[in-house]
Design a protein around this motif. Structure first.
Motif, PDB file in Angstrom:
ATOM      1  N   THR A  75    -107.479 -77.490   3.352  1.00 41.71           N
ATOM      2  CA  THR A  75    -106.070 -77.655   3.718  1.00 41.71           C
ATOM      3  C   THR A  75    -105.236 -76.534   3.110  1.00 41.71           C
ATOM      4  O   THR A  75    -104.354 -75.963   3.762  1.00 41.71           O
ATOM      5  N   GLU A  78    -105.414 -73.327   5.041  1.00 44.65           N
ATOM      6  CA  GLU A  78    -104.560 -73.276   6.234  1.00 44.65           C
ATOM      7  C   GLU A  78    -103.160 -72.805   5.870  1.00 44.65           C
ATOM      8  O   GLU A  78    -102.550 -71.999   6.588  1.00 44.65           O
ATOM      9  N   SER A  79    -102.621 -73.294   4.750  1.00 43.97           N
ATOM     10  CA  SER A  79    -101.270 -72.879   4.352  1.00 43.97           C
ATOM     11  C   SER A  79    -101.264 -71.429   3.875  1.00 43.97           C
ATOM     12  O   SER A  79    -100.317 -70.679   4.131  1.00 43.97           O
ATOM     13  N   LEU A  82    -100.890 -68.800   6.593  1.00 45.58           N
ATOM     14  CA  LEU A  82     -99.529 -68.561   7.071  1.00 45.58           C
ATOM     15  C   LEU A  82     -98.879 -67.391   6.330  1.00 45.58           C
ATOM     16  O   LEU A  82     -97.924 -66.797   6.820  1.00 45.58           O
ATOM     17  N   GLU A  83     -99.404 -67.088   5.129  1.00 47.53           N
ATOM     18  CA  GLU A  83     -98.887 -65.952   4.346  1.00 47.53           C
ATOM     19  C   GLU A  83     -99.780 -64.715   4.480  1.00 47.53           C
ATOM     20  O   GLU A  83     -99.642 -63.754   3.739  1.00 47.53           O
TER      21      GLU A  83
END
Length: 208
Positions: A75, A78-79, A82-83
């Motif tokens: 998880t 996934e975040s 985004l960066e």
């Protein structure tokens, strides 16, 4: 006027990788404004004495922290994506990092510590390379263009002990000039604000 920054990190620490990525982006923004930033790495071993034989990271996390750990890191991956940080936990290899820190110390003497650290982070988290393996480290050193063997192991052990004596128990830690330490997952915005604050303080002290 140069902003001096010390980064306390380990190259198998995902929060160090994300924090380093955010820091470099913040530092690049400051340098684009004409303010140079000088970086020094302070070594920290997340798992002191861990074997360098290499084990699949997800299996080690599950064994150490339970089955939920693998789901949690996926998880997190996934975040991080985004960066722009790609974490390939399915390929990552758990290992001790003493020799990787030795490589960064060698690179620092050749003005390439930041390049070497970034490559080691990417090797571990994205490429699935075993960064405790001497042959892998030799290949990465050649890729960055550094020679090795400049920093004795005893000198690195002393540095590691010195960092432990500073009282840090986790990473990353950002020591930006004379500001209080920033710890953990500081955002790019927070890091840029701290760099600007350090620059302002330096300018004020120079004016007096």
């Amino acid at each position: 006027m140069t902003i001096k920054v010390q980064l306390v990190m380990d190259v198998i620490c995902v929060h160090s990788y994300l924090g380093y990525t955010r820091f470099t982006r913040a530092a690049d923004r400051l340098m684009a404004e004409g303010l140079p930033v000088a970086v020094e790495f302070l070594p920290f071993e997340l798992a002191p004495g861990a074997p360098a034989d290499g084990q699949p990271l997800l299996a080690v996390l599950e064994q150490t922290f339970g089955p939920q750990a693998a789901a949690d890191v996926l998880t997190f991956a996934e975040s991080a994506a985004l960066e722009g940080v790609r974490l390939e936990y399915g390929k990552a290899i758990a290992t001790g990092t003493f020799d990787a820190h030795l490589l960064i110390a060698d690179a620092a003497r050749q003005g390439k510590a930041e390049l070497m650290a970034e490559r080691l982070f990417r090797a571990h988290f994205t490429d699935g390379l075993h960064i405790g393996d001497p042959a892998t480290l030799a290949r990465l050193a050649a890729e960055i263009g550094i020679s090795t063997g400049h920093v004795p192991a005893a000198e690195l052990r002393a540095r590691l002990e010195g960092v432990r004596r500073l009282g840090f128990t986790g990473v990353p830690v950002f020591l930006i000039d004379n500001l209080p330490p920033l710890t953990g997952s500081a955002s790019e915005t927070t890091l840029l604000a701290a760099l600007r604050r350090a620059a302002t303080m330096k300018g004020e002290s120079r004016d007096h």
